[in-house]
Design a protein around this motif. Sequence first.
Motif, PDB file in Angstrom:
ATOM      1  N   PHE A  68       0.828  -1.207   0.000  1.00  0.00           N
ATOM      2  CA  PHE A  68       0.000   0.000   0.000  1.00  0.00           C
ATOM      3  C   PHE A  68       0.861   1.256   0.000  1.00  0.00           C
ATOM      4  N   SER A  69       1.993   1.210   0.664  1.00  0.00           N
ATOM      5  CA  SER A  69       2.911   2.351   0.642  1.00  0.00           C
ATOM      6  C   SER A  69       3.366   2.641  -0.791  1.00  0.00           C
ATOM      7  N   LYS A  70       3.675   1.590  -1.553  1.00  0.00           N
ATOM      8  CA  LYS A  70       4.053   1.758  -2.959  1.00  0.00           C
ATOM      9  C   LYS A  70       2.875   2.268  -3.790  1.00  0.00           C
ATOM     10  N   ILE A  71       1.698   1.746  -3.517  1.00  0.00           N
ATOM     11  CA  ILE A  71       0.494   2.155  -4.249  1.00  0.00           C
ATOM     12  C   ILE A  71       0.248   3.649  -4.076  1.00  0.00           C
ATOM     13  N   GLU A  72       0.409   4.136  -2.860  1.00  0.00           N
ATOM     14  CA  GLU A  72       0.171   5.562  -2.601  1.00  0.00           C
ATOM     15  C   GLU A  72       1.111   6.461  -3.398  1.00  0.00           C
ATOM     16  N   LYS A  73       2.293   5.957  -3.737  1.00  0.00           N
ATOM     17  CA  LYS A  73       3.289   6.752  -4.463  1.00  0.00           C
ATOM     18  C   LYS A  73       3.226   6.560  -5.975  1.00  0.00           C
ATOM     19  N   ASP A  74       2.418   5.622  -6.433  1.00  0.00           N
ATOM     20  CA  ASP A  74       2.335   5.288  -7.854  1.00  0.00           C
ATOM     21  C   ASP A  74       1.713   6.454  -8.630  1.00  0.00           C
ATOM     22  N   GLU A  75       2.395   6.913  -9.665  1.00  0.00           N
ATOM     23  CA  GLU A  75       1.946   8.086 -10.426  1.00  0.00           C
ATOM     24  C   GLU A  75       0.868   7.762 -11.461  1.00  0.00           C
ATOM     25  N   ARG A  76       0.476   6.503 -11.578  1.00  0.00           N
ATOM     26  CA  ARG A  76      -0.578   6.138 -12.523  1.00  0.00           C
ATOM     27  C   ARG A  76      -1.969   6.431 -11.986  1.00  0.00           C
ATOM     28  N   HIS A  77      -2.008   6.913 -10.742  1.00  0.00           N
ATOM     29  CA  HIS A  77      -3.287   7.319 -10.144  1.00  0.00           C
ATOM     30  C   HIS A  77      -3.029   8.360  -9.060  1.00  0.00           C
ATOM     31  N   TYR A  78      -4.098   9.002  -8.623  1.00  0.00           N
ATOM     32  CA  TYR A  78      -3.985  10.037  -7.591  1.00  0.00           C
ATOM     33  C   TYR A  78      -5.281  10.056  -6.783  1.00  0.00           C
ATOM     34  N   ASN A  79      -5.364  10.936  -5.807  1.00  0.00           N
ATOM     35  CA  ASN A  79      -6.530  10.998  -4.906  1.00  0.00           C
ATOM     36  C   ASN A  79      -6.810   9.642  -4.266  1.00  0.00           C
ATOM     37  N   VAL A  80      -5.783   9.010  -3.730  1.00  0.00           N
ATOM     38  CA  VAL A  80      -5.938   7.710  -3.080  1.00  0.00           C
ATOM     39  C   VAL A  80      -6.658   7.919  -1.749  1.00  0.00           C
ATOM     40  N   ILE A  81      -7.794   7.255  -1.605  1.00  0.00           N
ATOM     41  CA  ILE A  81      -8.584   7.348  -0.374  1.00  0.00           C
ATOM     42  C   ILE A  81      -8.712   5.953   0.216  1.00  0.00           C
ATOM     43  N   LYS A  82      -8.116   5.761   1.393  1.00  0.00           N
ATOM     44  CA  LYS A  82      -8.198   4.463   2.064  1.00  0.00           C
ATOM     45  C   LYS A  82      -9.587   4.308   2.669  1.00  0.00           C
ATOM     46  N   ILE A  83     -10.229   3.196   2.353  1.00  0.00           N
ATOM     47  CA  ILE A  83     -11.556   2.913   2.892  1.00  0.00           C
ATOM     48  C   ILE A  83     -11.440   2.197   4.228  1.00  0.00           C
ATOM     49  N   PHE A  84     -10.569   1.186   4.277  1.00  0.00           N
ATOM     50  CA  PHE A  84     -10.307   0.515   5.547  1.00  0.00           C
ATOM     51  C   PHE A  84      -8.935  -0.138   5.523  1.00  0.00           C
ATOM     52  N   ASP A  85      -8.437  -0.416   6.707  1.00  0.00           N
ATOM     53  CA  ASP A  85      -7.147  -1.072   6.921  1.00  0.00           C
ATOM     54  C   ASP A  85      -7.289  -1.795   8.246  1.00  0.00           C
ATOM     55  N   ARG A  86      -7.450  -3.123   8.177  1.00  0.00           N
ATOM     56  CA  ARG A  86      -7.687  -3.846   9.419  1.00  0.00           C
ATOM     57  C   ARG A  86      -7.191  -5.282   9.330  1.00  0.00           C
ATOM     58  N   GLN A  87      -7.031  -5.871  10.492  1.00  0.00           N
ATOM     59  CA  GLN A  87      -6.621  -7.266  10.594  1.00  0.00           C
ATOM     60  C   GLN A  87      -7.823  -8.151  10.283  1.00  0.00           C
ATOM     61  N   ILE A  88      -7.562  -9.295   9.639  1.00  0.00           N
ATOM     62  CA  ILE A  88      -8.612 -10.271   9.363  1.00  0.00           C
ATOM     63  C   ILE A  88      -8.124 -11.644   9.813  1.00  0.00           C
ATOM     64  N   ILE A  89      -9.042 -12.554   9.989  1.00  0.00           N
ATOM     65  CA  ILE A  89      -8.689 -13.911  10.404  1.00  0.00           C
ATOM     66  C   ILE A  89      -8.316 -14.752   9.190  1.00  0.00           C
ATOM     67  N   ASN A  90      -9.150 -14.695   8.156  1.00  0.00           N
ATOM     68  CA  ASN A  90      -8.920 -15.454   6.927  1.00  0.00           C
ATOM     69  C   ASN A  90      -9.248 -14.583   5.730  1.00  0.00           C
ATOM     70  N   PRO A  91      -8.549 -14.778   4.620  1.00  0.00           N
ATOM     71  CA  PRO A  91      -8.887 -14.015   3.420  1.00  0.00           C
ATOM     72  C   PRO A  91     -10.223 -14.473   2.833  1.00  0.00           C
ATOM     73  N   CYS A  92     -10.917 -13.561   2.166  1.00  0.00           N
ATOM     74  CA  CYS A  92     -12.186 -13.881   1.504  1.00  0.00           C
ATOM     75  C   CYS A  92     -11.970 -14.330   0.063  1.00  0.00           C
ATOM     76  N   PHE A  93     -10.882 -13.906  -0.543  1.00  0.00           N
ATOM     77  CA  PHE A  93     -10.610 -14.210  -1.938  1.00  0.00           C
ATOM     78  C   PHE A  93      -9.628 -15.375  -2.034  1.00  0.00           C
ATOM     79  N   SER A  94      -9.817 -16.237  -3.033  1.00  0.00           N
ATOM     80  CA  SER A  94      -8.940 -17.397  -3.201  1.00  0.00           C
ATOM     81  C   SER A  94      -7.656 -17.042  -3.936  1.00  0.00           C
TER      82      SER A  94
END
Length: 141
Positions: A68-94
Motif C-alpha cells: 500500500f505504501s508503494k500504491i500511494e506513491k504510484d503516479e498512474r493514479h492520484y486521490n488515493v482514499i483508504k476505505i479501511f485497513d484492518r486485521q482479518i482472520i482469513n482471506p475472503c478471496f482465493s
Amino acid sequence: MYIKEIMWQTISYVSTADPSLTTLEMEDLFQLVKQKNNDLGITGILLYSDGNFMQILEGEKTYIHELFSKIEKDERHYNVIKIFDRQIINPCFSKYHSDFKVFGESYSHNELQNFLEGEKSYNPDNYKSVSYLTKKFMKLS
C-alpha cells in the motif's frame, strides 16, 4: 519447533486513474498486478470504472502495508482514499483478480459477495460505504 502465525491484513482504497493512461498501458498494469500479487500470495480484487480504481488487498500484514505504501506513491493514479485497513482472520478471496472484464464470464463474483457479507457482519460501520462503492464499480443496482 515454533511455527510463526500469519497476521492477515486487508486494505481497500479508491483512487482516480491518470487520464493519460492508454488502454494498452491499463491492460499491462492489470496483468502485472495480477501476476505479482498472485506470486506473493496476496489475494483480492482490482476494479476499474469510469476513470477510477477500487482495490481490496488481503495478505500477510507486512506485505500489505509495504504494497500500500508503494500504491500511494504510484503516479498512474492520484486521490488515493483508504476505505479501511484492518486485521482479518482469513482471506475472503482465493486468489488475486484483476482484469478490465472482471465480472464477465471468466469471473464469478461469489468471492466478492462473500467479502461484502463479511463486511456486513464484521464491520457494519463501513458496510454501507463499501457495498455502495463496489456496486457502482460493478455497475449493479
